[in-house]
Design an enzyme around this catalytic site. Sequence first.
Site, PDB file in Angstrom:
ATOM      1  CG  ASP A   1       2.524   3.437 -85.235  1.00 44.95           C
ATOM      2  OD1 ASP A   1       3.310   2.840 -85.045  1.00 44.95           O
ATOM      3  OD2 ASP A   1       1.528   3.363 -86.123  1.00 44.95           O
TER       4      ASP A   1
ATOM      5  CG  ASP B   1       5.305  -2.115 -78.943  1.00 47.79           C
ATOM      6  OD1 ASP B   1       4.976  -3.159 -79.357  1.00 47.79           O
ATOM      7  OD2 ASP B   1       6.297  -2.399 -79.477  1.00 47.79           O
ATOM      8  CB  VAL B   2       0.056  -2.220 -79.299  1.00 53.04           C
ATOM      9  CG1 VAL B   2      -0.907  -1.142 -80.024  1.00 53.04           C
ATOM     10  CG2 VAL B   2       0.165  -3.222 -80.028  1.00 53.04           C
TER      11      VAL B   2
ATOM     12  CG  ASN C   1      -4.979  -0.032 -88.512  1.00 50.03           C
ATOM     13  OD1 ASN C   1      -4.674  -0.255 -89.846  1.00 50.03           O
ATOM     14  ND2 ASN C   1      -3.869   0.991 -88.524  1.00 50.03           N
TER      15      ASN C   1
ATOM     16  CE1 TYR D   1      -1.198  -9.565 -91.162  1.00 51.04           C
ATOM     17  CE2 TYR D   1      -2.561 -10.338 -93.447  1.00 51.04           C
ATOM     18  CZ  TYR D   1      -2.052  -9.267 -92.427  1.00 51.04           C
ATOM     19  OH  TYR D   1      -3.462  -8.256 -92.619  1.00 51.04           O
TER      20      TYR D   1
ATOM     21  CE  LYS E   1      -4.247  -8.124 -89.838  1.00 50.39           C
ATOM     22  NZ  LYS E   1      -4.899  -7.618 -88.670  1.00 50.39           N
TER      23      LYS E   1
ATOM     24  CB  ALA F   1      -4.575  -1.481 -98.459  1.00 51.31           C
TER      25      ALA F   1
ATOM     26  CB  THR G   1      -0.356   0.665 -97.025  1.00 49.78           C
ATOM     27  OG1 THR G   1      -0.178  -0.761 -96.331  1.00 49.78           O
ATOM     28  CG2 THR G   1      -1.911   0.968 -97.081  1.00 49.78           C
TER      29      THR G   1
END
Length: 247
Positions: free
Chosen positions: A37, A52-53, A79, A144, A148, A177, A179
Amino acid sequence: MSDLNGLVAVVTGGASGIGAATVEELARRGARVASVDRTAPVSADVLGAIADVTSDEEVQRAIERIAVEFGGIDILVNNAGIGAAGDVGANEDAEWHRVLDVNVVGIARVTRAALPWLRRSGSAAIVNTASVAATNGLPDRALYSASKGAVIALTYAMAADHLAEGIRVNAIAPGTADTPWVQRLLDAADDADAAAEGLRKRQPLGRLVSAAELAFAIANLASPLAGSTTGTVLTVDGGLSTLRLAW
Ligand code: NAD
């Protein structure tokens, strides 16, 4: 449950929300878990690789460090993700590239780095986090949703490519969700209470999906007990995608 005893799991976006709950659930079931992360994991017991991905170099360094320290990688949970609002005309090219870079190319980058280790595992599994936005036309979520949708397509393609190598690949599709992500959206609303009530109302179940429920679904897909489950998308959305209570 101790179905993950002896396995090593990597969770991207493991410092918050669904990822943090997944780190906890995988560890509870016996796995040694690392978070990849931009920020440090919530618990000091978790191996936190700051990366960082969107950076191939950082991802490679993080995966190498985890695999060497834990002696391999068996489970990868892709994720990490970011949101975007607006219709198809709302965002400039740079924003499209930024979001797709995290949500889609990020999965390719991390998986590419982890594949050599996953190939050596006798219980290899990948779980990608998609969204119900991929398969339900939601207003003001063009970018977005596209990202996905790509996650789901990529999940199927990866499942086919790596089947013979013994690597199972699945995805979850969460509904809204509870979060920090959603809390940030509510905080930005003019009337946070009304916005929260609106979110709950559009869920047939009448409440948001909890991060723990999503973590449970991810861990089940990742478990060696799910040996015949590959190329599936598990929707966990309180009935949002399929139920029509008023008709
Ligand atoms: P969150 O914001 O609470 O956590 C996301 C985590 O990803 C954070 O720790 C963040 O630092 C990390 N991250 C973001 N960009 C990164 C990058 N470039 N490199 C490394 N780490 C990065 O969000 P969440 O609600 O837990 O969402 C997790 C995943 O679930 C996302 O892929 C999101 O699209 C998906 N999802 C969330 C919901 C929801 O309602 N919360 C619904 C459907 C799908």
